[in-house]
Design a protein around this motif. Structure first.
Motif, PDB file in Angstrom:
ATOM      1  N   MET A 292      42.221  23.938  -8.011  1.00  0.00           N
ATOM      2  CA  MET A 292      42.316  23.805  -6.562  1.00  0.00           C
ATOM      3  C   MET A 292      41.055  24.253  -5.836  1.00  0.00           C
ATOM      4  N   ARG A 293      40.353  25.201  -6.412  1.00  0.00           N
ATOM      5  CA  ARG A 293      39.138  25.691  -5.750  1.00  0.00           C
ATOM      6  C   ARG A 293      38.059  24.620  -5.648  1.00  0.00           C
ATOM      7  N   LYS A 294      38.181  23.582  -6.442  1.00  0.00           N
ATOM      8  CA  LYS A 294      37.201  22.500  -6.426  1.00  0.00           C
ATOM      9  C   LYS A 294      37.511  21.447  -5.370  1.00  0.00           C
ATOM     10  N   ARG A 295      38.658  21.590  -4.709  1.00  0.00           N
ATOM     11  CA  ARG A 295      39.061  20.583  -3.736  1.00  0.00           C
ATOM     12  C   ARG A 295      38.659  20.984  -2.317  1.00  0.00           C
ATOM     13  N   SER A 296      38.501  19.990  -1.467  1.00  0.00           N
ATOM     14  CA  SER A 296      38.143  20.236  -0.075  1.00  0.00           C
ATOM     15  C   SER A 296      39.332  20.808   0.685  1.00  0.00           C
ATOM     16  N   ASN A 297      39.056  21.393   1.837  1.00  0.00           N
ATOM     17  CA  ASN A 297      40.140  21.916   2.673  1.00  0.00           C
ATOM     18  C   ASN A 297      41.091  20.798   3.085  1.00  0.00           C
ATOM     19  N   ALA A 298      40.549  19.601   3.286  1.00  0.00           N
ATOM     20  CA  ALA A 298      41.397  18.465   3.673  1.00  0.00           C
ATOM     21  C   ALA A 298      42.352  18.106   2.538  1.00  0.00           C
ATOM     22  N   ASP A 299      41.856  18.112   1.307  1.00  0.00           N
ATOM     23  CA  ASP A 299      42.715  17.821   0.158  1.00  0.00           C
ATOM     24  C   ASP A 299      43.810  18.870   0.013  1.00  0.00           C
ATOM     25  N   LEU A 300      43.436  20.146   0.159  1.00  0.00           N
ATOM     26  CA  LEU A 300      44.405  21.229   0.039  1.00  0.00           C
ATOM     27  C   LEU A 300      45.463  21.134   1.132  1.00  0.00           C
ATOM     28  N   SER A 301      45.022  20.827   2.328  1.00  0.00           N
ATOM     29  CA  SER A 301      45.964  20.677   3.441  1.00  0.00           C
ATOM     30  C   SER A 301      46.946  19.544   3.185  1.00  0.00           C
ATOM     31  N   ALA A 302      46.459  18.457   2.569  1.00  0.00           N
ATOM     32  CA  ALA A 302      47.329  17.316   2.274  1.00  0.00           C
ATOM     33  C   ALA A 302      48.395  17.667   1.244  1.00  0.00           C
ATOM     34  N   MET A 303      48.189  18.751   0.484  1.00  0.00           N
ATOM     35  CA  MET A 303      49.175  19.202  -0.492  1.00  0.00           C
ATOM     36  C   MET A 303      50.020  20.362   0.029  1.00  0.00           C
ATOM     37  N   PHE A 305      48.862  23.332   1.193  1.00  0.00           N
ATOM     38  CA  PHE A 305      48.313  24.667   0.960  1.00  0.00           C
ATOM     39  C   PHE A 305      48.005  25.343   2.298  1.00  0.00           C
ATOM     40  N   PRO A 306      48.446  26.581   2.501  1.00  0.00           N
ATOM     41  CA  PRO A 306      48.064  27.310   3.713  1.00  0.00           C
ATOM     42  C   PRO A 306      46.621  27.786   3.606  1.00  0.00           C
ATOM     43  N   GLU A 307      45.998  28.073   4.712  1.00  0.00           N
ATOM     44  CA  GLU A 307      44.591  28.482   4.696  1.00  0.00           C
ATOM     45  C   GLU A 307      44.376  29.759   3.891  1.00  0.00           C
ATOM     46  N   ASP A 308      45.358  30.660   3.912  1.00  0.00           N
ATOM     47  CA  ASP A 308      45.208  31.951   3.237  1.00  0.00           C
ATOM     48  C   ASP A 308      45.856  31.983   1.858  1.00  0.00           C
ATOM     49  N   TRP A 309      45.986  30.821   1.212  1.00  0.00           N
ATOM     50  CA  TRP A 309      46.760  30.760  -0.025  1.00  0.00           C
ATOM     51  C   TRP A 309      46.227  31.679  -1.113  1.00  0.00           C
ATOM     52  N   LEU A 310      44.909  31.825  -1.198  1.00  0.00           N
ATOM     53  CA  LEU A 310      44.329  32.670  -2.247  1.00  0.00           C
ATOM     54  C   LEU A 310      44.601  34.161  -2.023  1.00  0.00           C
ATOM     55  N   GLU A 311      45.041  34.518  -0.836  1.00  0.00           N
ATOM     56  CA  GLU A 311      45.353  35.917  -0.535  1.00  0.00           C
ATOM     57  C   GLU A 311      46.826  36.235  -0.762  1.00  0.00           C
ATOM     58  N   ARG A 312      47.605  35.239  -1.117  1.00  0.00           N
ATOM     59  CA  ARG A 312      49.038  35.454  -1.295  1.00  0.00           C
ATOM     60  C   ARG A 312      49.335  35.997  -2.700  1.00  0.00           C
ATOM     61  N   PRO A 313      50.398  36.803  -2.840  1.00  0.00           N
ATOM     62  CA  PRO A 313      50.669  37.511  -4.106  1.00  0.00           C
ATOM     63  C   PRO A 313      50.721  36.623  -5.337  1.00  0.00           C
ATOM     64  N   CYS A 314      51.222  35.424  -5.178  1.00  0.00           N
ATOM     65  CA  CYS A 314      51.370  34.515  -6.311  1.00  0.00           C
ATOM     66  C   CYS A 314      50.040  34.269  -7.027  1.00  0.00           C
ATOM     67  N   TRP A 315      48.951  34.250  -6.268  1.00  0.00           N
ATOM     68  CA  TRP A 315      47.649  33.870  -6.812  1.00  0.00           C
ATOM     69  C   TRP A 315      46.678  35.037  -6.917  1.00  0.00           C
ATOM     70  N   VAL A 316      46.833  36.065  -6.098  1.00  0.00           N
ATOM     71  CA  VAL A 316      45.837  37.098  -6.021  1.00  0.00           C
ATOM     72  C   VAL A 316      45.780  37.974  -7.259  1.00  0.00           C
ATOM     73  N   LEU A 317      46.861  38.055  -8.009  1.00  0.00           N
ATOM     74  CA  LEU A 317      46.905  38.933  -9.178  1.00  0.00           C
ATOM     75  C   LEU A 317      45.878  38.575 -10.223  1.00  0.00           C
ATOM     76  N   LYS A 318      45.601  37.256 -10.359  1.00  0.00           N
ATOM     77  CA  LYS A 318      44.678  36.843 -11.413  1.00  0.00           C
ATOM     78  C   LYS A 318      43.532  35.981 -10.896  1.00  0.00           C
ATOM     79  N   ALA A 319      43.607  35.596  -9.641  1.00  0.00           N
ATOM     80  CA  ALA A 319      42.653  34.604  -9.151  1.00  0.00           C
ATOM     81  C   ALA A 319      41.273  35.178  -8.878  1.00  0.00           C
TER      82      ALA A 319
END
Length: 320
Positions: A292-303, A305-319
């Motif tokens: 997902m980090r390789k995708r544009s903000n527009a692509d992420l939005s189309a799926m 993804f919230p703007e702060d998704w990388l800060e959410r617990p699901c991803w922050v533990l290992k991201a």
């Protein structure tokens, strides 16, 4: 278009690859023509059209589509998204496969210990609304046509019961079938224990999650598009996942209704949470983040993804 008796009849003729190339050119698609030709030949105009639809200019009021591309759209952009979507499907299928196998193992073990090796043949083990004879008949047909070694071994060695034990026939069930057998298991405490086995709080959230995953798995199995898709089914509102989920609020007569939205982001949250429960040191979350980090903000939005998704617990533990 031809109309007959108030109903529209399909009248579009088949087109050659050369004609399709002309369509793309006339509608403003740029890029390498030979690349376009190769993809039209090997993937197909119709399948690709789902990926270039968001690149068309906005239609006027009352218009469905303009069939005109925005300035600067290159065919390479369509290929990039298509390849990304294929990688996304593989990641989603991997997680669903692992969850399905764990669920099958847990249900088979718990039900056979509680009600016997052939528990699925006993209608009393399942709720009244479950069409038990039909389900058993379907399994019987599956067993009869199977060439699996474990099925043939049972048939050669045992005369009765005619059908193999639960731990054999469950291997022949699709995820959709498995979810229906689980949903109609009469023992609600068994359902609740099963939910906890795979990382969910209740039988209700288990059944709702299985319905969504079965639906998504079918999309993947038929090589369907996940990127920017809105799913026909939604994840249940699972409190322990709320800090990760994107939740919408709708005003109804009974008040405000909160439910997860139906983009692929929330599916990825559920899959990642369930995989982490099963295997805390899994690399799965890292691989989702890497893609997902390789995708544009527009692509992420189309799926979704919230703007702060990388800060959410699901991803922050290992991201990070």
């Amino acid at each position: 278009m031809i109309y007959q008796g108030g109903s529209m009849l399909f009248s579009k003729p088949a087109t050659t690859i050369e004609q399709q190339l002309e369509f793309l050119k006339d509608r403003g698609m740029g890029g390498d023509v030979e690349l376009q030709r190769r993809w039209l030949e090997t993937v197909g105009y119709y399948r690709l059209s789902a990926y270039w639809l968001p690149f068309e200019t906005a239609p006027a009021v009352g218009q469905t589509r303009t069939k005109r591309f925005r300035d600067g759209v290159e065919f390479e952009q369509i290929v990039d998204i298509y390849v990304f979507d294929r990688k996304l499907r593989l990641l989603v299928m991997e997680a669903i496969e692992r969850i399905e196998i764990a669920l099958r193992s847990r249900w088979t073990n718990r039900l056979s210990l509680a009600s016997g090796a052939h528990a699925y043949l006993d209608a009393d083990v399942f709720s009244g609304g479950f069409d038990h004879p039909l389900r058993v008949s379907q399994l019987s047909g599956r067993v009869k046509s199977s060439r699996e070694v474990f099925v043939e071994h049972y048939q050669k060695r045992y005369r009765r019961p005619f059908l193999p034990p639960l731990w054999i026939v469950s291997e022949l069930m699709t995820l959709g079938e498995l979810s229906r057998w689980i949903a109609d298991t009469e023992d609600r405490s068994l359902q609740s224990d099963l939910a906890k086995d795979i990382g969910l709080p209740s039988s209700t959230t288990l059944i709702g999650t299985l319905h969504l995953l079965s639906y998504v798995r079918n999309i993947c199995a038929h090589h369907g598009r996940l990127w920017n898709r809105k799913t026909a089914k939604r994840l249940p509102l699972i409190k322990r996942f709320q800090s990760d989920l994107v939740v919408t609020e709708t005003v109804t007569k009974g008040g405000i209704q909160r439910q997860p939205d139906n983009y692929i982001y929330n599916v990825l949250v559920a899959l990642t949470r369930l995989i982490r429960h099963q295997s805390p040191d899994s690399s799965y979350p890292d691989r989702v983040v890497e893609l997902m980090r390789k995708r544009s903000n527009a692509d992420l939005s189309a799926m979704g993804f919230p703007e702060d998704w990388l800060e959410r617990p699901c991803w922050v533990l290992k991201a990070n």
